[in-house]
Design a protein around this motif. Structure first.
Motif, PDB file in Angstrom:
ATOM      1  N   ALA A 140     -11.412  34.404 -23.994  1.00 45.49           N
ATOM      2  CA  ALA A 140     -12.090  33.996 -22.757  1.00 45.49           C
ATOM      3  C   ALA A 140     -11.527  32.687 -22.217  1.00 45.49           C
ATOM      4  O   ALA A 140     -11.554  32.460 -21.006  1.00 45.49           O
ATOM      5  CB  ALA A 140     -13.595  33.866 -22.997  1.00 45.49           C
ATOM      6  N   ALA A 141     -10.982  31.838 -23.089  1.00 43.92           N
ATOM      7  CA  ALA A 141     -10.414  30.565 -22.643  1.00 43.92           C
ATOM      8  C   ALA A 141      -9.246  30.779 -21.677  1.00 43.92           C
ATOM      9  O   ALA A 141      -8.909  29.896 -20.901  1.00 43.92           O
ATOM     10  CB  ALA A 141      -9.950  29.738 -23.844  1.00 43.92           C
ATOM     11  N   PHE A 142      -8.641  31.962 -21.706  1.00 44.75           N
ATOM     12  CA  PHE A 142      -7.484  32.268 -20.877  1.00 44.75           C
ATOM     13  C   PHE A 142      -7.828  33.209 -19.719  1.00 44.75           C
ATOM     14  O   PHE A 142      -6.974  33.537 -18.906  1.00 44.75           O
ATOM     15  CB  PHE A 142      -6.385  32.889 -21.739  1.00 44.75           C
ATOM     16  CG  PHE A 142      -5.995  32.013 -22.897  1.00 44.75           C
ATOM     17  CD1 PHE A 142      -5.010  31.057 -22.761  1.00 44.75           C
ATOM     18  CD2 PHE A 142      -6.642  32.123 -24.124  1.00 44.75           C
ATOM     19  CE1 PHE A 142      -4.662  30.229 -23.819  1.00 44.75           C
ATOM     20  CE2 PHE A 142      -6.311  31.302 -25.186  1.00 44.75           C
ATOM     21  CZ  PHE A 142      -5.322  30.346 -25.029  1.00 44.75           C
ATOM     22  N   ALA A 143      -9.073  33.654 -19.648  1.00 44.53           N
ATOM     23  CA  ALA A 143      -9.478  34.690 -18.694  1.00 44.53           C
ATOM     24  C   ALA A 143      -9.330  34.290 -17.236  1.00 44.53           C
ATOM     25  O   ALA A 143      -9.180  35.153 -16.373  1.00 44.53           O
ATOM     26  CB  ALA A 143     -10.915  35.132 -18.979  1.00 44.53           C
ATOM     27  N   SER A 144      -9.352  33.019 -16.940  1.00 42.38           N
ATOM     28  CA  SER A 144      -9.253  32.582 -15.538  1.00 42.38           C
ATOM     29  C   SER A 144      -7.810  32.401 -15.083  1.00 42.38           C
ATOM     30  O   SER A 144      -7.566  32.123 -13.907  1.00 42.38           O
ATOM     31  CB  SER A 144     -10.016  31.276 -15.341  1.00 42.38           C
ATOM     32  OG  SER A 144      -9.379  30.234 -16.061  1.00 42.38           O
ATOM     33  N   PRO A 194      -9.534  46.014 -31.214  1.00 43.10           N
ATOM     34  CA  PRO A 194      -9.497  45.720 -29.776  1.00 43.10           C
ATOM     35  C   PRO A 194     -10.329  44.479 -29.439  1.00 43.10           C
ATOM     36  O   PRO A 194     -11.452  44.340 -29.919  1.00 43.10           O
ATOM     37  CB  PRO A 194     -10.110  46.970 -29.130  1.00 43.10           C
ATOM     38  CG  PRO A 194     -10.011  48.039 -30.162  1.00 43.10           C
ATOM     39  CD  PRO A 194     -10.063  47.348 -31.495  1.00 43.10           C
ATOM     40  N   PRO A 195      -9.769  43.603 -28.610  1.00 42.26           N
ATOM     41  CA  PRO A 195     -10.539  42.426 -28.184  1.00 42.26           C
ATOM     42  C   PRO A 195     -11.595  42.829 -27.158  1.00 42.26           C
ATOM     43  O   PRO A 195     -11.452  43.842 -26.473  1.00 42.26           O
ATOM     44  CB  PRO A 195      -9.489  41.512 -27.568  1.00 42.26           C
ATOM     45  CG  PRO A 195      -8.372  42.414 -27.176  1.00 42.26           C
ATOM     46  CD  PRO A 195      -8.407  43.583 -28.108  1.00 42.26           C
ATOM     47  N   GLU A 196     -12.644  42.030 -27.083  1.00 38.47           N
ATOM     48  CA  GLU A 196     -13.700  42.278 -26.112  1.00 38.47           C
ATOM     49  C   GLU A 196     -13.528  41.347 -24.926  1.00 38.47           C
ATOM     50  O   GLU A 196     -13.023  40.246 -25.064  1.00 38.47           O
ATOM     51  CB  GLU A 196     -15.059  42.071 -26.775  1.00 38.47           C
ATOM     52  CG  GLU A 196     -15.330  43.094 -27.861  1.00 38.47           C
ATOM     53  CD  GLU A 196     -16.715  42.978 -28.452  1.00 38.47           C
ATOM     54  OE1 GLU A 196     -17.587  42.349 -27.835  1.00 38.47           O
ATOM     55  OE2 GLU A 196     -16.908  43.526 -29.542  1.00 38.47           O
ATOM     56  N   PRO A 197     -13.945  41.805 -23.751  1.00 39.39           N
ATOM     57  CA  PRO A 197     -13.856  40.958 -22.559  1.00 39.39           C
ATOM     58  C   PRO A 197     -14.701  39.702 -22.721  1.00 39.39           C
ATOM     59  O   PRO A 197     -15.617  39.686 -23.538  1.00 39.39           O
ATOM     60  CB  PRO A 197     -14.416  41.845 -21.454  1.00 39.39           C
ATOM     61  CG  PRO A 197     -14.422  43.235 -21.998  1.00 39.39           C
ATOM     62  CD  PRO A 197     -14.473  43.117 -23.487  1.00 39.39           C
ATOM     63  N   PRO A 198     -14.364  38.684 -21.948  1.00 46.60           N
ATOM     64  CA  PRO A 198     -13.368  38.662 -20.876  1.00 46.60           C
ATOM     65  C   PRO A 198     -11.962  38.405 -21.401  1.00 46.60           C
ATOM     66  O   PRO A 198     -11.776  37.671 -22.361  1.00 46.60           O
ATOM     67  CB  PRO A 198     -13.841  37.506 -19.997  1.00 46.60           C
ATOM     68  CG  PRO A 198     -14.527  36.566 -20.936  1.00 46.60           C
ATOM     69  CD  PRO A 198     -15.144  37.435 -22.000  1.00 46.60           C
ATOM     70  N   LEU A 199     -11.007  39.034 -20.742  1.00 48.62           N
ATOM     71  CA  LEU A 199      -9.584  38.865 -21.036  1.00 48.62           C
ATOM     72  C   LEU A 199      -8.885  38.345 -19.780  1.00 48.62           C
ATOM     73  O   LEU A 199      -9.401  38.526 -18.675  1.00 48.62           O
ATOM     74  CB  LEU A 199      -8.950  40.205 -21.425  1.00 48.62           C
ATOM     75  CG  LEU A 199      -9.514  40.935 -22.626  1.00 48.62           C
ATOM     76  CD1 LEU A 199      -8.825  42.286 -22.769  1.00 48.62           C
ATOM     77  CD2 LEU A 199      -9.336  40.120 -23.884  1.00 48.62           C
ATOM     78  N   PRO A 200      -7.717  37.763 -19.933  1.00 43.56           N
ATOM     79  CA  PRO A 200      -6.944  37.415 -18.738  1.00 43.56           C
ATOM     80  C   PRO A 200      -6.686  38.678 -17.905  1.00 43.56           C
ATOM     81  O   PRO A 200      -6.575  39.774 -18.460  1.00 43.56           O
ATOM     82  CB  PRO A 200      -5.643  36.844 -19.307  1.00 43.56           C
ATOM     83  CG  PRO A 200      -5.991  36.399 -20.689  1.00 43.56           C
ATOM     84  CD  PRO A 200      -7.040  37.366 -21.171  1.00 43.56           C
ATOM     85  N   PRO A 201      -6.566  38.542 -16.587  1.00 40.08           N
ATOM     86  CA  PRO A 201      -6.428  39.723 -15.738  1.00 40.08           C
ATOM     87  C   PRO A 201      -5.198  40.585 -16.036  1.00 40.08           C
ATOM     88  O   PRO A 201      -5.270  41.802 -15.926  1.00 40.08           O
ATOM     89  CB  PRO A 201      -6.348  39.158 -14.317  1.00 40.08           C
ATOM     90  CG  PRO A 201      -6.476  37.692 -14.417  1.00 40.08           C
ATOM     91  CD  PRO A 201      -6.642  37.305 -15.836  1.00 40.08           C
ATOM     92  N   ASP A 202      -4.075  39.989 -16.405  1.00 40.67           N
ATOM     93  CA  ASP A 202      -2.847  40.742 -16.682  1.00 40.67           C
ATOM     94  C   ASP A 202      -2.565  40.657 -18.183  1.00 40.67           C
ATOM     95  O   ASP A 202      -1.814  39.787 -18.640  1.00 40.67           O
ATOM     96  CB  ASP A 202      -1.685  40.167 -15.861  1.00 40.67           C
ATOM     97  CG  ASP A 202      -0.395  40.963 -16.018  1.00 40.67           C
ATOM     98  OD1 ASP A 202      -0.397  41.996 -16.717  1.00 40.67           O
ATOM     99  OD2 ASP A 202       0.623  40.533 -15.449  1.00 40.67           O
ATOM    100  N   THR A 203      -3.205  41.547 -18.933  1.00 42.14           N
ATOM    101  CA  THR A 203      -3.103  41.512 -20.400  1.00 42.14           C
ATOM    102  C   THR A 203      -2.712  42.879 -20.932  1.00 42.14           C
ATOM    103  O   THR A 203      -3.275  43.899 -20.536  1.00 42.14           O
ATOM    104  CB  THR A 203      -4.444  41.105 -21.039  1.00 42.14           C
ATOM    105  OG1 THR A 203      -4.799  39.802 -20.588  1.00 42.14           O
ATOM    106  CG2 THR A 203      -4.361  41.092 -22.556  1.00 42.14           C
TER     107      THR A 203
END
Length: 148
Positions: free
Chosen positions: A37-41, A54-63
């Motif tokens: 989430a630290a990178f999601a923005s 699998p990671p859970e959201p939030p994820l960076p937009p282009d992952t």
């Protein structure tokens, strides 16, 4: 660390996110599936995340997520970095050998590495350098354990 290494120490995942835009645009984010989430923005960057689960959201937009379990070799990591055109690595200072192959691959490819340092120990907590010291501290030293 050799003088050619380009390592950037940061105190937190948020610090790593702040540093990234100036260092590269294709990021191998190897900090674990928690804390993404630290990178999601961050926009304008492509992230490659490798995780056992699998990671859970939030994820960076282009992952892009790759599910895989190590250990990984230097050739494995070099192929991965090249195949995904990675130009910056983000990793945690885990203190273990699990990160050695990707660090060596990044060094060989001349990539910058953002290292998220361990948080300081809480007040009153003392660390020991190895298992033998921990066992000694617990009174289980080299004599084999309780009851010997």
């Amino acid at each position: 660390m050799p003088p050619t290494d380009r390592w950037y120490d940061v105190p937190s995942l948020a610090g790593a996110a702040e540093a990234l835009p100036a260092l590269g645009s294709r990021v191998f984010l190897s900090t674990g599936r928690l804390g993404l989430a630290a990178f999601a923005s961050l926009t304008g960057l492509h992230f490659l995340v490798r995780s056992v689960e699998p990671p859970e959201p939030p994820l960076p937009p282009d992952t892009r997520v790759i599910l895989a379990r190590g250990p990984f070799t230097v050739p494995d990591e070099t192929r991965l970095l090249r195949a995904h055109r990675i130009d910056v690595l983000v990793t945690k200072d885990s203190g273990g050998r699990a990160t050695a192959a990707k660090l060596t691959a990044a060094r060989d490819l001349g990539l910058p590495v953002v290292v998220v340092r361990r948080p300081p120990l809480p007040a009153g907590v003392e660390a020991v350098p190895d298992v033998a010291s921990a066992l000694e501290r617990l009174g289980l030293g080299t004599h084999g354990g309780p009851g010997d």
